[in-house]
Structures are given as C-alpha cells and as structure tokens.
Design a protein around this motif. Structure first.
Motif, PDB file in Angstrom:
ATOM      1  N   GLY A  96     110.791-129.558 -34.623  1.00 34.41           N
ATOM      2  CA  GLY A  96     110.672-128.611 -33.518  1.00 34.41           C
ATOM      3  C   GLY A  96     110.611-127.181 -34.020  1.00 34.41           C
ATOM      4  O   GLY A  96     110.113-126.906 -35.109  1.00 34.41           O
ATOM      5  N   ALA A  97     111.143-126.281 -33.231  1.00 31.55           N
ATOM      6  CA  ALA A  97     111.116-124.849 -33.530  1.00 31.55           C
ATOM      7  C   ALA A  97     111.974-124.524 -34.748  1.00 31.55           C
ATOM      8  O   ALA A  97     112.905-125.247 -35.083  1.00 31.55           O
ATOM      9  CB  ALA A  97     111.617-124.060 -32.325  1.00 31.55           C
ATOM     10  N   SER A  98     111.617-123.408 -35.390  1.00 26.26           N
ATOM     11  CA  SER A  98     112.391-122.979 -36.561  1.00 26.26           C
ATOM     12  C   SER A  98     112.397-121.460 -36.645  1.00 26.26           C
ATOM     13  O   SER A  98     111.593-120.786 -35.995  1.00 26.26           O
ATOM     14  CB  SER A  98     111.784-123.559 -37.841  1.00 26.26           C
ATOM     15  N   LYS A  99     113.322-120.959 -37.458  1.00 28.02           N
ATOM     16  CA  LYS A  99     113.376-119.520 -37.728  1.00 28.02           C
ATOM     17  C   LYS A  99     114.065-119.304 -39.060  1.00 28.02           C
ATOM     18  O   LYS A  99     114.783-120.170 -39.560  1.00 28.02           O
ATOM     19  CB  LYS A  99     114.102-118.766 -36.619  1.00 28.02           C
ATOM     20  N   PHE A 100     113.809-118.135 -39.643  1.00 25.06           N
ATOM     21  CA  PHE A 100     114.485-117.741 -40.876  1.00 25.06           C
ATOM     22  C   PHE A 100     115.651-116.832 -40.498  1.00 25.06           C
ATOM     23  O   PHE A 100     115.478-115.877 -39.758  1.00 25.06           O
ATOM     24  CB  PHE A 100     113.522-117.016 -41.829  1.00 25.06           C
ATOM     25  N   VAL A 101     116.834-117.160 -41.012  1.00 21.72           N
ATOM     26  CA  VAL A 101     118.049-116.417 -40.682  1.00 21.72           C
ATOM     27  C   VAL A 101     118.581-115.763 -41.954  1.00 21.72           C
ATOM     28  O   VAL A 101     118.744-116.430 -42.976  1.00 21.72           O
ATOM     29  CB  VAL A 101     119.120-117.363 -40.079  1.00 21.72           C
ATOM     30  N   GLU A 102     118.854-114.467 -41.863  1.00 18.43           N
ATOM     31  CA  GLU A 102     119.401-113.714 -42.999  1.00 18.43           C
ATOM     32  C   GLU A 102     120.795-114.235 -43.342  1.00 18.43           C
ATOM     33  O   GLU A 102     121.638-114.406 -42.467  1.00 18.43           O
ATOM     34  CB  GLU A 102     119.473-112.235 -42.631  1.00 18.43           C
ATOM     35  N   VAL A 103     121.022-114.497 -44.639  1.00 15.64           N
ATOM     36  CA  VAL A 103     122.336-114.965 -45.085  1.00 15.64           C
ATOM     37  C   VAL A 103     123.075-113.798 -45.734  1.00 15.64           C
ATOM     38  O   VAL A 103     124.102-113.352 -45.231  1.00 15.64           O
ATOM     39  CB  VAL A 103     122.217-116.144 -46.084  1.00 15.64           C
ATOM     40  N   ALA A 104     122.558-113.308 -46.860  1.00 18.44           N
ATOM     41  CA  ALA A 104     123.146-112.167 -47.561  1.00 18.44           C
ATOM     42  C   ALA A 104     122.268-111.792 -48.744  1.00 18.44           C
ATOM     43  O   ALA A 104     121.562-112.640 -49.291  1.00 18.44           O
ATOM     44  CB  ALA A 104     124.556-112.494 -48.052  1.00 18.44           C
ATOM     45  N   PHE A 105     122.309-110.549 -49.141  1.00 17.98           N
ATOM     46  CA  PHE A 105     121.610-110.078 -50.343  1.00 17.98           C
ATOM     47  C   PHE A 105     120.126-110.445 -50.348  1.00 17.98           C
ATOM     48  O   PHE A 105     119.561-110.805 -51.368  1.00 17.98           O
ATOM     49  CB  PHE A 105     122.284-110.613 -51.615  1.00 17.98           C
TER      50      PHE A 105
END
Length: 101
Positions: A49-58
C-alpha cells in the motif's frame, strides 16, 4: 464455463493491515531503490500500500510502508525473511502496527 470461488462458503477470509518501518544501513542508501526492491517482493496474499520516508536522525530516513495480507497465506516470518533478505538496502525491519480486518 463455471467460475470457482476462491473463498470458502463456510468461513470468512482473515485479513490483516500492517505498517512496517524498514531501516537502511546509512544515509547513503538509495531509499527509492530500497522501496522499489521491497515492493518487488511478491508473496501470494500480500498487497503493498502507501508509503513514506520518515526522518530518523542525522539525515537518515526510514521507509514506512503499509501492506495488507491474507492471514492464511502469509506469515510474519515470510514478510520478515523477504524484507531483511534485501541485505544491500535493509539493516532492520520493525512492525509498527498489525490490525486484523
């Protein structure tokens, strides 16, 4: 010709909706290529299904992706083995949510 139903008339087909966090090795990992590799995984009863990129760190991002499965056809081990088998891209995978439908 007669069509044969794939669903049993005796019971309901169990389905689940799942959200995965898939973490890359580092900030140099090609995230689009990683998502394409994940979506290329084909298991009978699994639908991406749907997806996204999520900021983790650095500057590192993780892929958060939804999928649905037919419970009798796909197990959590099947998904984990397939995703973590993409060793060039994937460091680890976590199940964020697992909801029975």
């Amino acid at each position: 010709k007669r069509q044969v139903s794939t669903q049993s008339t005796w019971g309901v087909v169990g389905k689940s909706s799942i959200i995965l966090d898939i973490k890359p090795w580092d900030d140099e990992t090609d995230m689009v290529a990683m998502e394409n590799a994940v979506r290329a995984i084909e298991i009978n009863g699994l639908h991406w299904g749907a997806s996204k990129f999520v900021e983790v760190a650095f500057g590192i991002k993780k892929l958060q992706i939804m999928l649905s499965i037919i419970d009798d056809l796909v197990s959590s081990d099947d998904i984990e083995d397939a995703v973590t088998g993409l060793e060039d891209f994937v460091q680890s995978m976590d199940v964020v949510a697992w909801n029975k439908l």
